[in-house]
Design a protein around this motif. Structure first.
Motif, short mmCIF file in Angstrom:
data_model
loop_
_atom_site.label_atom_id
_atom_site.label_comp_id
_atom_site.label_asym_id
_atom_site.label_seq_id
_atom_site.Cartn_x
_atom_site.Cartn_y
_atom_site.Cartn_z
N GLY A 154 -39.32 -10.14 -24.94
CA GLY A 154 -38.98 -11.39 -24.24
C GLY A 154 -37.51 -11.75 -24.44
O GLY A 154 -36.83 -12.19 -23.51
N LEU A 155 -37.04 -11.56 -25.70
CA LEU A 155 -35.63 -11.83 -25.97
C LEU A 155 -34.72 -10.86 -25.20
O LEU A 155 -33.67 -11.25 -24.68
CB LEU A 155 -35.34 -11.72 -27.47
N LEU A 156 -35.12 -9.60 -25.13
CA LEU A 156 -34.35 -8.60 -24.39
C LEU A 156 -34.29 -8.96 -22.91
O LEU A 156 -33.23 -8.89 -22.29
CB LEU A 156 -34.97 -7.20 -24.58
N LEU A 157 -35.42 -9.37 -22.35
CA LEU A 157 -35.45 -9.79 -20.95
C LEU A 157 -34.58 -11.03 -20.74
O LEU A 157 -33.89 -11.16 -19.73
CB LEU A 157 -36.88 -10.03 -20.49
N GLU A 158 -34.64 -11.95 -21.69
CA GLU A 158 -33.80 -13.15 -21.60
C GLU A 158 -32.33 -12.77 -21.69
O GLU A 158 -31.48 -13.33 -20.99
CB GLU A 158 -34.18 -14.12 -22.74
N LEU A 159 -31.98 -11.81 -22.55
CA LEU A 159 -30.61 -11.31 -22.69
C LEU A 159 -30.14 -10.73 -21.36
O LEU A 159 -29.03 -11.02 -20.90
CB LEU A 159 -30.53 -10.25 -23.80
N ILE A 160 -31.00 -9.93 -20.74
CA ILE A 160 -30.66 -9.34 -19.44
C ILE A 160 -30.48 -10.45 -18.40
O ILE A 160 -29.63 -10.37 -17.53
CB ILE A 160 -31.74 -8.32 -19.01
N ASP A 161 -31.25 -11.51 -18.54
CA ASP A 161 -31.18 -12.62 -17.60
C ASP A 161 -29.89 -13.44 -17.77
O ASP A 161 -29.28 -13.86 -16.78
CB ASP A 161 -32.41 -13.52 -17.81
N ILE A 162 -29.43 -13.64 -19.02
CA ILE A 162 -28.25 -14.48 -19.24
C ILE A 162 -26.93 -13.69 -19.28
O ILE A 162 -25.86 -14.27 -19.14
CB ILE A 162 -28.39 -15.30 -20.54
N LEU A 163 -27.01 -12.39 -19.43
CA LEU A 163 -25.81 -11.57 -19.52
C LEU A 163 -24.89 -11.74 -18.29
O LEU A 163 -23.67 -11.91 -18.47
CB LEU A 163 -26.19 -10.10 -19.74
N GLY A 166 -30.33 -18.29 -29.04
CA GLY A 166 -30.79 -19.25 -30.07
C GLY A 166 -31.53 -20.41 -29.43
O GLY A 166 -32.57 -20.86 -29.93
N ILE A 167 -30.99 -20.92 -28.33
CA ILE A 167 -31.65 -22.01 -27.61
C ILE A 167 -33.02 -21.55 -27.12
O ILE A 167 -34.01 -22.29 -27.20
CB ILE A 167 -30.77 -22.51 -26.44
N GLU A 168 -33.08 -20.33 -26.63
CA GLU A 168 -34.37 -19.78 -26.14
C GLU A 168 -35.37 -19.69 -27.27
O GLU A 168 -36.55 -20.01 -27.10
CB GLU A 168 -34.12 -18.40 -25.52
N LEU A 169 -34.93 -19.26 -28.46
CA LEU A 169 -35.84 -19.16 -29.61
C LEU A 169 -36.31 -20.54 -30.06
O LEU A 169 -37.45 -20.70 -30.51
CB LEU A 169 -35.16 -18.43 -30.77
N ILE A 170 -35.43 -21.54 -29.97
CA ILE A 170 -35.81 -22.90 -30.36
C ILE A 170 -36.85 -23.45 -29.40
O ILE A 170 -37.83 -24.07 -29.81
CB ILE A 170 -34.58 -23.82 -30.43
N GLU A 171 -36.61 -23.19 -28.09
CA GLU A 171 -37.54 -23.70 -27.07
C GLU A 171 -38.89 -22.96 -27.13
O GLU A 171 -39.93 -23.56 -26.90
CB GLU A 171 -36.94 -23.57 -25.67
N GLU A 172 -38.84 -21.66 -27.38
CA GLU A 172 -40.07 -20.86 -27.43
C GLU A 172 -40.04 -20.00 -28.70
O GLU A 172 -39.65 -18.84 -28.66
CB GLU A 172 -40.18 -19.98 -26.19
#
Length: 162
Positions: free
Chosen positions: A23-32, A10-16
């Protein structure tokens, strides 16, 4: 865990706001890994706390067992003292000599004639003769009868054999 992942996404979506699904999937893989590590640390903390509580309980139980063991040994000492005095009184009733008393005690402790002779620094034949004298004075048939004479009343009766 799901809440943490949702919050970070959610924070990622707010920022971008124009982030794509990829991009969300890559971010998920990054924060998991961060979220899983956090959950692992929390679980590890919980397990550590449980082990600490278990250890404290074991230490408490151990201390309780030590106290009970000490009390039991103290009580047993008193009873054994009384038993020793009773055995000595019976030896007096049987008119055992000092040497016969020593041999009788060694036999009650489970020593063989040979072992009793070694302890007393006499011959095995001497111990055998003293043992015969003990049995005769006590009206006993042998070593087993000598032990049974003193142990019979100490043991709890077996149900049905009373």
């Amino acid at each position: 865990m799901v809440l943490g992942i949702g919050l970070l996404l959610g924070i990622e979506l707010i920022e971008e706001p124009d982030t794509t699904a990829l991009g969300l999937l890559l971010e998920l893989i990054d924060i998991l890994p961060i979220v899983l590590t956090s959950v692992g640390v929390a679980l590890l903390f919980r397990v550590t706390q449980q082990q600490r509580e278990d250890n404290l309980k074991i230490l408490h139980d151990l201390e309780l067992a030590r106290v009970q063991g000490s009390r039991w040994r103290s009580d047993a000492r008193e009873h054994l003292k009384g038993l020793g005095e009773s055995i000595e009184m019976q030896f007096t009733r049987w008119n055992l000599t000092e040497a016969e008393r020593e041999v009788a005690l060694l036999l009650l402790k489970g020593l063989s004639n040979k072992e009793a002779a070694m302890v007393r620094s006499v011959s095995e034949r001497t111990v055998r003769e003293q043992a015969r004298s003990i049995y005769a004075k006590g009206g006993l048939t042998g070593r087993a009868a000598l032990s049974a004479f003193f142990l019979e009343d100490l043991l709890s009766p077996i149900e049905g054999l009373q």
